[in-house]
Write a protein that holds these residues in place. Sequence first.
Motif, PDB file in Angstrom:
ATOM      1  N   UNK A 101     -32.548 -64.374  56.053  1.00 23.33           N
ATOM      2  CA  UNK A 101     -32.940 -63.789  56.989  1.00 23.33           C
ATOM      3  C   UNK A 101     -33.113 -63.117  58.431  1.00 23.33           C
ATOM      4  N   UNK A 102     -34.968 -63.602  57.346  1.00 22.47           N
ATOM      5  CA  UNK A 102     -36.276 -63.566  58.820  1.00 22.47           C
ATOM      6  C   UNK A 102     -35.692 -65.361  60.070  1.00 22.47           C
ATOM      7  N   UNK A 103     -35.297 -65.962  59.337  1.00 20.66           N
ATOM      8  CA  UNK A 103     -35.636 -67.113  60.102  1.00 20.66           C
ATOM      9  C   UNK A 103     -36.770 -67.582  60.230  1.00 20.66           C
ATOM     10  N   UNK A 104     -37.385 -67.730  58.902  1.00 18.21           N
ATOM     11  CA  UNK A 104     -38.656 -68.005  58.551  1.00 18.21           C
ATOM     12  C   UNK A 104     -39.140 -68.561  56.976  1.00 18.21           C
ATOM     13  N   UNK A 105     -39.948 -69.639  57.350  1.00 17.75           N
ATOM     14  CA  UNK A 105     -40.107 -70.464  55.563  1.00 17.75           C
ATOM     15  C   UNK A 105     -41.484 -69.324  55.474  1.00 17.75           C
ATOM     16  N   UNK A 106     -41.725 -68.027  56.111  1.00 16.37           N
ATOM     17  CA  UNK A 106     -42.793 -67.077  54.397  1.00 16.37           C
ATOM     18  C   UNK A 106     -42.631 -66.402  53.939  1.00 16.37           C
ATOM     19  N   UNK A 107     -41.217 -66.009  53.451  1.00 16.25           N
ATOM     20  CA  UNK A 107     -41.001 -65.403  52.465  1.00 16.25           C
ATOM     21  C   UNK A 107     -40.692 -66.079  51.700  1.00 16.25           C
ATOM     22  N   UNK A 108     -40.763 -67.683  51.509  1.00 11.62           N
ATOM     23  CA  UNK A 108     -40.494 -69.098  50.914  1.00 11.62           C
ATOM     24  C   UNK A 108     -41.763 -69.512  50.528  1.00 11.62           C
ATOM     25  N   UNK A 109     -42.692 -69.521  51.259  1.00 16.13           N
ATOM     26  CA  UNK A 109     -44.323 -69.909  51.545  1.00 16.13           C
ATOM     27  C   UNK A 109     -44.701 -69.034  50.156  1.00 16.13           C
ATOM     28  N   UNK A 110     -44.756 -67.869  50.816  1.00 14.42           N
ATOM     29  CA  UNK A 110     -45.307 -66.055  50.050  1.00 14.42           C
ATOM     30  C   UNK A 110     -44.999 -66.570  48.288  1.00 14.42           C
ATOM     31  N   UNK A 111     -43.112 -66.566  48.334  1.00 19.12           N
ATOM     32  CA  UNK A 111     -42.951 -66.564  46.918  1.00 19.12           C
ATOM     33  C   UNK A 111     -43.776 -68.248  45.777  1.00 19.12           C
ATOM     34  N   UNK A 112     -43.788 -69.137  46.835  1.00 14.29           N
ATOM     35  CA  UNK A 112     -44.152 -70.164  46.178  1.00 14.29           C
ATOM     36  C   UNK A 112     -45.922 -70.896  45.410  1.00 14.29           C
ATOM     37  N   UNK A 113     -46.449 -69.530  46.828  1.00 13.28           N
ATOM     38  CA  UNK A 113     -48.000 -69.623  46.179  1.00 13.28           C
ATOM     39  C   UNK A 113     -48.007 -68.563  45.684  1.00 13.28           C
ATOM     40  N   UNK A 114     -47.412 -67.327  46.017  1.00 10.91           N
ATOM     41  CA  UNK A 114     -47.555 -66.467  43.755  1.00 10.91           C
ATOM     42  C   UNK A 114     -46.587 -66.917  42.865  1.00 10.91           C
ATOM     43  N   UNK A 115     -45.964 -67.469  42.392  1.00 16.48           N
ATOM     44  CA  UNK A 115     -45.588 -68.711  41.583  1.00 16.48           C
ATOM     45  C   UNK A 115     -46.809 -69.367  41.100  1.00 16.48           C
ATOM     46  N   UNK A 116     -47.003 -70.340  41.503  1.00 18.42           N
ATOM     47  CA  UNK A 116     -48.189 -71.404  41.364  1.00 18.42           C
ATOM     48  C   UNK A 116     -49.526 -70.425  41.041  1.00 18.42           C
ATOM     49  N   UNK A 117     -49.968 -69.244  42.007  1.00 20.47           N
ATOM     50  CA  UNK A 117     -50.916 -68.767  41.615  1.00 20.47           C
ATOM     51  C   UNK A 117     -50.951 -68.304  39.910  1.00 20.47           C
ATOM     52  N   UNK A 118     -49.812 -67.476  39.530  1.00 23.91           N
ATOM     53  CA  UNK A 118     -50.537 -66.543  38.900  1.00 23.91           C
ATOM     54  C   UNK A 118     -49.680 -67.807  37.316  1.00 23.91           C
ATOM     55  N   UNK A 119     -49.172 -68.586  37.537  1.00 27.39           N
ATOM     56  CA  UNK A 119     -48.695 -69.939  36.505  1.00 27.39           C
ATOM     57  C   UNK A 119     -50.233 -70.615  36.404  1.00 27.39           C
ATOM     58  N   UNK A 120     -51.540 -71.108  37.315  1.00 26.27           N
ATOM     59  CA  UNK A 120     -52.553 -71.561  37.239  1.00 26.27           C
ATOM     60  C   UNK A 120     -53.605 -70.537  35.975  1.00 26.27           C
ATOM     61  N   UNK A 121     -53.160 -68.810  36.826  1.00 27.69           N
ATOM     62  CA  UNK A 121     -54.030 -68.262  36.337  1.00 27.69           C
ATOM     63  C   UNK A 121     -53.974 -67.819  34.519  1.00 27.69           C
ATOM     64  N   UNK A 122     -52.620 -67.694  34.063  1.00 30.87           N
ATOM     65  CA  UNK A 122     -52.162 -67.866  32.270  1.00 30.87           C
ATOM     66  C   UNK A 122     -52.316 -68.994  32.164  1.00 30.87           C
ATOM     67  N   UNK A 123     -52.475 -70.700  32.526  1.00 33.48           N
ATOM     68  CA  UNK A 123     -52.371 -71.766  31.973  1.00 33.48           C
ATOM     69  C   UNK A 123     -54.673 -72.044  31.286  1.00 33.48           C
ATOM     70  N   UNK A 124     -55.135 -71.511  32.008  1.00 37.33           N
ATOM     71  CA  UNK A 124     -56.360 -71.452  32.235  1.00 37.33           C
ATOM     72  C   UNK A 124     -56.649 -70.168  31.129  1.00 37.33           C
ATOM     73  N   UNK A 125     -56.638 -69.531  31.126  1.00 39.08           N
ATOM     74  CA  UNK A 125     -56.862 -67.622  30.456  1.00 39.08           C
ATOM     75  C   UNK A 125     -57.034 -67.895  28.907  1.00 39.08           C
ATOM     76  N   UNK A 126     -55.043 -68.952  29.104  1.00 42.53           N
ATOM     77  CA  UNK A 126     -54.898 -68.679  26.885  1.00 42.53           C
ATOM     78  C   UNK A 126     -55.390 -69.946  26.272  1.00 42.53           C
ATOM     79  N   UNK A 127     -55.888 -71.093  27.141  1.00 44.16           N
ATOM     80  CA  UNK A 127     -56.929 -72.198  26.692  1.00 44.16           C
ATOM     81  C   UNK A 127     -58.567 -71.673  25.956  1.00 44.16           C
TER      82      UNK A 127
END
Length: 236
Positions: A101-127
């Motif tokens: 819709x926006x003809x921009x990579x920003x929304x995709x980059x936004x979600x990619x970084x957000x998902x990667x970040x919480x995955x890292x938080x969860x993996x480290x904290x649970x262990x």
Amino acid sequence: MSTQTEHAGQDTGLEPRSAPAAAGILLVSWAVILGVVVGFGWLITHSFQSAVDPWDNDVSRWFADQRTGSLDPLGDGGTLLGETVVGVGVAVLAAIAFSLWQRSWRPALFYALAEAGIGGFYFVATHVDTRQRPPVKILDPGLVPDHSFPSGHVATAVVAYGGIFVLTWVYARAARKVAGLVLMLPALVLLARLYQGAHHLTDVLTSVVYASVWLLVVARLVLLPGRDREGSSAGS
């Protein structure tokens, strides 16, 4: 002038000059949030355990006492909304839709970084901060017994559905009020995890806080610079 207009309509990501600085801020922010999450988890599983566990367990028992045959499907549904495959699927679809819709990579980059970040938080904290599940019957079978802190389902829901709200807030101001309804979904996931006995109250609230903060940090660094640039281009 035409080149400037063309670039305003087809934004492909962060500015070359700002990308290294933004990446550095993201990494530092991620590390700080992780430190706070792990530190808080250590406190409630060590120094403050005797003070936190009694009332945390009481809350879990209260939710277990509310179980009925009619509410069980809501618990299952709420948990499903927070499953990794569902949350990531929603994120991918929303990222594609907003990016096209926006003809921009920003929304995709936004979600990619957000998902990667919480995955890292969860993996480290649970262990690092191992914590036993609440002392009630758990309705979600197959969970790792000592991975109660924090809640991956709740963090996934905050990023997946909260991300839709953030993107709407940035790109579709007229729909902000309607988009606010999507924030009910993370709340449903939170209640479902408590209802099913999968997490303590402090587990799910921690996930709400760190996932929300991380989402806003990523949005500020990835989405808003593009809007500022578009606004200045339009003004010129």
